[in-house]
Design a protein around this motif. Structure first.
Motif, PDB file in Angstrom:
ATOM      1  N   LEU B 253     -45.674  47.302 -57.823  1.00 51.14           N
ATOM      2  CA  LEU B 253     -44.819  46.199 -57.358  1.00 51.14           C
ATOM      3  C   LEU B 253     -44.566  46.279 -55.858  1.00 51.14           C
ATOM      4  CD1 LEU B 253     -42.122  45.940 -60.170  1.00 51.14           C
ATOM      5  CD2 LEU B 253     -43.640  44.110 -59.417  1.00 51.14           C
ATOM      6  N   ILE B 254     -44.257  47.475 -55.416  1.00 49.69           N
ATOM      7  CA  ILE B 254     -43.958  47.643 -53.987  1.00 49.69           C
ATOM      8  C   ILE B 254     -45.207  47.352 -53.158  1.00 49.69           C
ATOM      9  CG2 ILE B 254     -43.339  49.325 -52.198  1.00 49.69           C
ATOM     10  CD1 ILE B 254     -41.464  50.627 -54.233  1.00 49.69           C
ATOM     11  N   ARG B 255     -46.352  47.866 -53.601  1.00 50.54           N
ATOM     12  CA  ARG B 255     -47.586  47.647 -52.839  1.00 50.54           C
ATOM     13  C   ARG B 255     -47.981  46.170 -52.809  1.00 50.54           C
ATOM     14  NH1 ARG B 255     -50.869  52.218 -51.840  1.00 50.54           N
ATOM     15  NH2 ARG B 255     -52.151  50.713 -50.741  1.00 50.54           N
ATOM     16  N   PHE B 257     -45.854  43.362 -53.322  1.00 52.98           N
ATOM     17  CA  PHE B 257     -44.890  42.410 -52.779  1.00 52.98           C
ATOM     18  C   PHE B 257     -44.282  42.804 -51.436  1.00 52.98           C
ATOM     19  CE2 PHE B 257     -44.964  39.443 -56.131  1.00 52.98           C
ATOM     20  CZ  PHE B 257     -45.111  40.130 -57.324  1.00 52.98           C
ATOM     21  N   TRP B 258     -44.530  44.019 -50.983  1.00 53.22           N
ATOM     22  CA  TRP B 258     -44.010  44.415 -49.681  1.00 53.22           C
ATOM     23  C   TRP B 258     -45.165  44.753 -48.739  1.00 53.22           C
ATOM     24  CZ3 TRP B 258     -40.808  44.777 -53.792  1.00 53.22           C
ATOM     25  CH2 TRP B 258     -39.451  44.512 -53.597  1.00 53.22           C
ATOM     26  N   LYS B 259     -45.027  44.280 -47.517  1.00 52.53           N
ATOM     27  CA  LYS B 259     -46.043  44.618 -46.518  1.00 52.53           C
ATOM     28  C   LYS B 259     -45.482  45.716 -45.639  1.00 52.53           C
ATOM     29  CE  LYS B 259     -48.103  40.049 -46.349  1.00 52.53           C
ATOM     30  NZ  LYS B 259     -48.264  38.816 -45.588  1.00 52.53           N
ATOM     31  N   PRO B 260     -46.311  46.729 -45.350  1.00 52.68           N
ATOM     32  CA  PRO B 260     -45.814  47.795 -44.476  1.00 52.68           C
ATOM     33  C   PRO B 260     -45.461  47.237 -43.103  1.00 52.68           C
ATOM     34  CG  PRO B 260     -47.921  48.381 -45.482  1.00 52.68           C
ATOM     35  CD  PRO B 260     -47.688  46.952 -45.782  1.00 52.68           C
ATOM     36  N   LYS B 261     -44.397  47.787 -42.527  1.00 53.76           N
ATOM     37  CA  LYS B 261     -44.014  47.368 -41.183  1.00 53.76           C
ATOM     38  C   LYS B 261     -45.051  47.870 -40.205  1.00 53.76           C
ATOM     39  CE  LYS B 261     -39.906  49.127 -41.017  1.00 53.76           C
ATOM     40  NZ  LYS B 261     -38.501  49.456 -40.711  1.00 53.76           N
TER      41      LYS B 261
END
Lengths: 108, 264
Positions: B253-255, B257-261
């Motif tokens: 889920l994190i990978r 829906f979230w983009k690394p800063k």
């Protein structure tokens, strides 16, 4: 083993509640950061509880907790939008939830 | 600035009971099953003889656990303080003090009840009555003899100086020889005993109702016996699987829906 499932469920539920509370207490309001915080704790808390339950090794509690702090801090740093000091926030949030949890257990 | 000070104070305050803990909420497992489930444990406070089907009982750290505290030969006298029922099985919490100090849990069906004052009441309670007669003999007695139950043959001595003045009995029983017995539930250190009210100093009353000897499975000839073969695996694979699944799902889920800063 019924106690293990109960411990997993209660630990996670209380952790999510308390750390979300800490999130708002620190003035944060970003919804995506809140969701990241919740997922980070879903990632770390059950693992910590399970490992401690299986080993019952008291000295291992601190390294376990520190690992959780570092893992969550890493996630906040890499994916968070408004975490100015991610590792410090992780440490403070975990300390807050742990202390509050101990208080709750003593009061019950 | 004020908010930061408030947050710092809140964290410090909540850390106080948790020292030397550092972080996160960890619902600590307690090795004492009884301490965790005290609200579901029913007081018992009776004695039993070990009577396992294999000639011994295995005392566990908690109900249904494979972790064993010790083995006790059949015939061992045990004091049981609480019962706990799960999955229709009743377990008994035991404690022994002294040199063989131990505590643990045993299935109720591996124990034989030791006859006691409760057993006597269950058998003869229909003959009990409210005592309204005199305590003269008790007050004049130089010694008092307290019996576990009428006709048991088991007794202890009591101090008439502390008891005879205020003594009252909960209920009375007249045996087949006409003796009148009074039951004392609790009085100045004496608890759950019987007193022969018209002959309170007599320690030679025959044992006309002795403790029945329970039929016990004989203990094994070789002691200690070998451990049970092929014990079930103790790892909670379901819990491990659930936690692993939660970790994998969360990472995905994190990978997704979230983009690394991006680094500055």
């Amino acid at each position: 083993m019924d106690g293990l499932y109960f411990a997993l469920a209660v630990s996670l539920a209380l952790t999510l509640l308390l750390e979300a509370g800490f999130f708002f207490l620190t003035g944060k309001r970003d919804r995506k950061d809140l969701l990241l915080l919740l997922l980070a704790n879903v990632l770390t808390n059950p693992v910590v509880v399970l490992v401690f339950w299986l080993t019952l090794w008291q000295p291992g509690k601190i390294p376990l907790e520190l690992s959780a702090v570092l893992a969550e801090g890493f996630l906040y740093q890499k994916y968070g939008r408004a975490f100015k000091r991610p590792y410090l926030f992780s440490l403070a949030a975990n300390a807050f939830s742990y202390g509050a949890g101990v208080l709750i257990q003593r009061l019950i | 600035m004020t908010k930061r000070i408030f947050i710092l104070l809140a964290v410090c305050f909540l850390l106080l009971p948790a020292l030397p803990a550092l972080a996160d909420l960890l619902f600590e497992p307690d090795n004492s099953f009884f301490a965790r489930n005290q609200q579901d444990c029913i007081p018992l406070n009776r004695s039993f003889y070990a009577n396992g089907s294999n000639g011994y009982v295995s005392v566990k750290t908690e109900p249904d656990s494979k972790a064993e505290v010790t083995k006790l030969k059949n015939g061992s006298l045990l004091r049981a303080y609480y019962t706990y029922t799960q999955n229709r099985d009743t377990w008994v919490y035991l404690e022994n003090y002294g040199d063989d100090r131990m505590s643990g849990w045993v299935p109720m069906d591996q124990l034989a009840l030791k006859y006691d004052y409760i057993s006597f009441e269950e058998e003869h309670g229909g003959d009990f009555y409210q005592y309204m007669d005199s305590y003269r003999a008790v007050r004049r007695a130089e010694t008092l003899v307290f019996w576990t139950w009428p006709g048991s043959g088991e007794f202890t001595y009591g101090d008439p100086a502390t008891l005879s003045m205020w003594l009252t009995v909960d209920k009375a029983y007249r045996d087949t020889d006409g003796r009148v017995w009074g039951f004392i539930r609790h009085s100045y250190g004496v608890r759950n005993v019987w007193l022969c009210l018209f002959d309170p100093s007599n320690d030679s009353i025959p044992a006309f109702n002795p403790e029945p000897v329970p039929e016990l499975v004989p203990p094994p000839e070789i002691w200690p016996p070998a451990d049970d073969p092929d014990p079930e695996p103790s790892l909670p694979w379901l819990a491990i699987g659930l936690v692993a699944g939660a970790v994998v799902c969360t990472v995905v889920l994190i990978r997704v829906f979230w983009k690394p800063k991006r680094s500055a």
